[in-house]
Scaffold this active site. Sequence first.
Site, mmCIF file in Angstrom:
data_model
loop_
_atom_site.group_PDB
_atom_site.id
_atom_site.type_symbol
_atom_site.label_atom_id
_atom_site.label_comp_id
_atom_site.label_asym_id
_atom_site.label_seq_id
_atom_site.Cartn_x
_atom_site.Cartn_y
_atom_site.Cartn_z
ATOM 1 N N GLY A 46 48.834 10.110 -8.394
ATOM 2 C CA GLY A 46 49.892 11.085 -8.223
ATOM 3 C C GLY A 46 49.301 12.477 -8.162
ATOM 4 N N GLN A 51 49.298 21.572 -8.778
ATOM 5 C CA GLN A 51 47.902 21.196 -9.054
ATOM 6 C C GLN A 51 46.954 21.658 -7.951
ATOM 7 O OE1 GLN A 51 48.988 16.886 -10.124
ATOM 8 N NE2 GLN A 51 47.213 17.303 -11.410
ATOM 9 N N CYS A 88 44.885 13.152 -16.229
ATOM 10 C CA CYS A 88 45.431 14.103 -15.266
ATOM 11 C C CYS A 88 44.282 14.681 -14.445
ATOM 12 C CB CYS A 88 46.153 15.219 -16.020
ATOM 13 S SG CYS A 88 46.889 16.448 -14.938
ATOM 14 N N LEU A 89 44.478 14.765 -13.120
ATOM 15 C CA LEU A 89 43.423 15.315 -12.261
ATOM 16 C C LEU A 89 43.122 16.765 -12.632
ATOM 17 C CD1 LEU A 89 44.460 13.865 -8.777
ATOM 18 C CD2 LEU A 89 42.583 13.114 -10.246
ATOM 19 N N HIS A 130 55.310 11.995 -14.897
ATOM 20 C CA HIS A 130 54.160 12.891 -15.082
ATOM 21 C C HIS A 130 54.164 13.988 -14.009
ATOM 22 C CE1 HIS A 130 49.693 13.402 -16.074
ATOM 23 N NE2 HIS A 130 49.793 14.040 -14.924
ATOM 24 N N GLU A 131 54.455 13.614 -12.753
ATOM 25 C CA GLU A 131 54.431 14.602 -11.660
ATOM 26 C C GLU A 131 55.609 15.569 -11.757
ATOM 27 O OE1 GLU A 131 51.669 14.752 -10.358
ATOM 28 O OE2 GLU A 131 51.047 12.739 -10.915
ATOM 29 N N HIS A 134 54.840 18.173 -14.126
ATOM 30 C CA HIS A 134 53.994 19.220 -13.532
ATOM 31 C C HIS A 134 54.837 20.301 -12.862
ATOM 32 C CE1 HIS A 134 49.795 18.239 -14.045
ATOM 33 N NE2 HIS A 134 49.927 17.015 -13.594
HETATM 34 ZN ZN LIG Z 1 48.629 15.443 -13.908
#
Ligand SMILES: [Zn+2]
Length: 178
Positions: A46, A51, A88-89, A130-131, A134
Amino acid sequence: MTVLDLHLLGSPVLREESKPVVAVDDEVRRFVADLFETMHAAHGVGLAANQVGVARRIAVVETDDKRLVLINPRIVEASGKETGEEGCLSIPDIYADVTRPDRVVLEALDEGGNRYREELVGLAARAVQHEIDHLDGILFLDHLSMLKRKRLMGRWKKEHADDPGFIKAIKPDTAESL
Ligand SMILES: [Zn+2]
């Protein structure tokens, strides 16, 4: 398509409330394609617009059985509870157990601008929550106890003390997650 640079913990855009998309046009579609490309290059399931430094309500999720474009997404129903490990990226190498509803009904626009509703369970349900977090400026660490969050943030700061900034270029073949 373009692989975009990732914003990491500490970048202010990760704490911004993203703005709704007014019209799903070619520019939005190109951006969605770039999000997928960047997510694939980073081996994520995701990725949210902020991000990559863009505070708009756009995200993508891809698991083994789901490929979702999330434009102006919201959760309209949620039930159950499940604890699972998240990463998380934007916070590489930090993982923690997060408890969330295990079934959600998502409402969003797709890249054609069409509104859809979809019931999700398992990893797809977790990734979508999660997204959307964000897009609201929330990180998975915010769901942890204060003590645990402090410990992980401390570790992050120590490991990233020498970083030149908050932006990371994705090189294909760096293995990470959400
Ligand atoms: Zn994340």
